[in-house]
Design an enzyme around this catalytic site. Structure first.
Site, PDB file in Angstrom:
ATOM      1  N   GLY A  75      33.735   1.358  31.955  1.00  0.00           N
ATOM      2  CA  GLY A  75      32.325   1.196  31.611  1.00  0.00           C
ATOM      3  C   GLY A  75      31.447   2.317  32.131  1.00  0.00           C
ATOM      4  O   GLY A  75      30.227   2.209  32.137  1.00  0.00           O
ATOM      5  N   GLU A  94      49.186   8.489  22.833  1.00  0.00           N
ATOM      6  CA  GLU A  94      50.125   7.441  23.253  1.00  0.00           C
ATOM      7  C   GLU A  94      49.463   6.465  24.216  1.00  0.00           C
ATOM      8  O   GLU A  94      49.640   5.266  24.095  1.00  0.00           O
ATOM      9  CB  GLU A  94      51.355   8.080  23.896  1.00  0.00           C
ATOM     10  CG  GLU A  94      52.351   7.104  24.464  1.00  0.00           C
ATOM     11  CD  GLU A  94      53.011   6.210  23.427  1.00  0.00           C
ATOM     12  OE1 GLU A  94      53.493   5.127  23.817  1.00  0.00           O
ATOM     13  OE2 GLU A  94      53.039   6.551  22.231  1.00  0.00           O
ATOM     14  N   TYR A 152      37.303   1.148  20.513  1.00  0.00           N
ATOM     15  CA  TYR A 152      37.750   2.095  19.480  1.00  0.00           C
ATOM     16  C   TYR A 152      36.886   2.007  18.222  1.00  0.00           C
ATOM     17  O   TYR A 152      36.536   3.034  17.639  1.00  0.00           O
ATOM     18  CB  TYR A 152      39.225   1.865  19.143  1.00  0.00           C
ATOM     19  CG  TYR A 152      40.150   2.167  20.293  1.00  0.00           C
ATOM     20  CD1 TYR A 152      40.045   3.360  21.018  1.00  0.00           C
ATOM     21  CD2 TYR A 152      41.134   1.271  20.676  1.00  0.00           C
ATOM     22  CE1 TYR A 152      40.893   3.638  22.077  1.00  0.00           C
ATOM     23  CE2 TYR A 152      41.996   1.551  21.738  1.00  0.00           C
ATOM     24  CZ  TYR A 152      41.864   2.725  22.428  1.00  0.00           C
ATOM     25  OH  TYR A 152      42.704   3.012  23.472  1.00  0.00           O
ATOM     26  N   GLU A 211      49.002  -4.981  29.658  1.00  0.00           N
ATOM     27  CA  GLU A 211      49.459  -5.255  28.297  1.00  0.00           C
ATOM     28  C   GLU A 211      50.578  -6.291  28.239  1.00  0.00           C
ATOM     29  O   GLU A 211      51.091  -6.597  27.174  1.00  0.00           O
ATOM     30  CB  GLU A 211      49.928  -3.952  27.634  1.00  0.00           C
ATOM     31  CG  GLU A 211      48.805  -2.986  27.373  1.00  0.00           C
ATOM     32  CD  GLU A 211      49.266  -1.677  26.729  1.00  0.00           C
ATOM     33  OE1 GLU A 211      50.439  -1.283  26.927  1.00  0.00           O
ATOM     34  OE2 GLU A 211      48.445  -1.067  26.032  1.00  0.00           O
ATOM     35  N   TYR A 264      43.992   5.271  29.489  1.00  0.00           N
ATOM     36  CA  TYR A 264      43.877   4.288  30.568  1.00  0.00           C
ATOM     37  C   TYR A 264      42.866   4.741  31.602  1.00  0.00           C
ATOM     38  O   TYR A 264      42.856   5.906  32.007  1.00  0.00           O
ATOM     39  CB  TYR A 264      45.232   4.074  31.255  1.00  0.00           C
ATOM     40  CG  TYR A 264      45.170   3.104  32.407  1.00  0.00           C
ATOM     41  CD1 TYR A 264      45.072   1.738  32.187  1.00  0.00           C
ATOM     42  CD2 TYR A 264      45.191   3.560  33.721  1.00  0.00           C
ATOM     43  CE1 TYR A 264      45.005   0.846  33.249  1.00  0.00           C
ATOM     44  CE2 TYR A 264      45.124   2.679  34.792  1.00  0.00           C
ATOM     45  CZ  TYR A 264      45.029   1.317  34.544  1.00  0.00           C
ATOM     46  OH  TYR A 264      44.951   0.438  35.589  1.00  0.00           O
ATOM     47  N   VAL A 265      42.051   3.791  32.033  1.00  0.00           N
ATOM     48  CA  VAL A 265      41.130   3.986  33.146  1.00  0.00           C
ATOM     49  C   VAL A 265      41.290   2.758  34.052  1.00  0.00           C
ATOM     50  O   VAL A 265      41.311   1.614  33.564  1.00  0.00           O
ATOM     51  CB  VAL A 265      39.663   4.113  32.664  1.00  0.00           C
ATOM     52  CG1 VAL A 265      38.708   4.194  33.844  1.00  0.00           C
ATOM     53  CG2 VAL A 265      39.504   5.313  31.744  1.00  0.00           C
ATOM     54  N   GLY A 312      36.704   6.642  29.846  1.00  0.00           N
ATOM     55  CA  GLY A 312      37.595   6.449  28.702  1.00  0.00           C
ATOM     56  C   GLY A 312      37.118   7.209  27.482  1.00  0.00           C
ATOM     57  O   GLY A 312      37.903   7.863  26.788  1.00  0.00           O
TER      58      GLY A 312
END
Length: 169
Positions: free
Chosen positions: A101, A91, A139, A27, A94-95, A105
């Site tokens: 894929g 919060e 998402y 990020e 993460y994978v 997740g």
């Protein structure tokens, strides 16, 4: 892919701290990271925890290139909305890149949603960086929508000196 999900425990904090750092690097926020393994142990596994976690784990024979079997996590906490009541806030989700894929997740997010519904929550809230197109697409594919775009609300923050000043009577 063969993986399991389970509630995080204090022994997972080293791996959670590692994955938080991996996420922050992705990020482009690693320079802002202050959370340590000790913080995770104190804040997540005390009498009144500030957060809860879920660990995604693979069997030893499927471990990562670096030798990790704990390959993903979700951190969540419960919150409350004056307009709709109980809510759950995710919060982190993460994978590790080499395991993406494969449904991990989605399984982690689904588990957070299940826990929220079991607790009587009416919404699952989380943030995602505006430039993170793969996550946004993920998402949206789960049926989520951009609340900011529809509501006009902005997430506000007060920290550091400003928070200290605000706290003065």
């Amino acid at each position: 892919m063969d993986f399991t999900l389970r509630a995080a425990n204090v022994d997972d904090c080293k791996d959670i701290a590692r994955m938080i750092m991996e996420l922050s690097e992705y990020e482009k926020l690693a320079h802002k990271m202050k959370i340590t393994q000790k913080d995770l142990e104190q804040d997540g596994f005390c009498k009144n925890p500030f957060f809860h976690g879920i660990i995604a784990e693979v069997p030893e024979h499927l471990k990562s290139k670096e030798g990790h079997t704990k390959i993903g996590y979700a951190i969540y906490f419960y919150s409350w909305s004056s307009s709709s009541g109980r809510a759950i806030y995710m919060e982190d989700l993460y994978v590790m890149p080499e395991f993406r894929g494969k449904g991990i997740g989605k399984a982690l997010m689904s588990k957070v949603a299940q826990l929220g519904l079991a607790a009587g929550c009416t919404q699952l809230n989380f943030t995602v960086l505006d430039w993170n197109k793969p996550s946004l697409e993920f998402y949206f594919h789960q049926g989520c929508y951009d609340f900011t775009a529809e509501s006009g609300y902005h997430l506000m923050r007060c920290e550091g000196e400003a928070l200290e000043k605000l706290a003065q009577p």
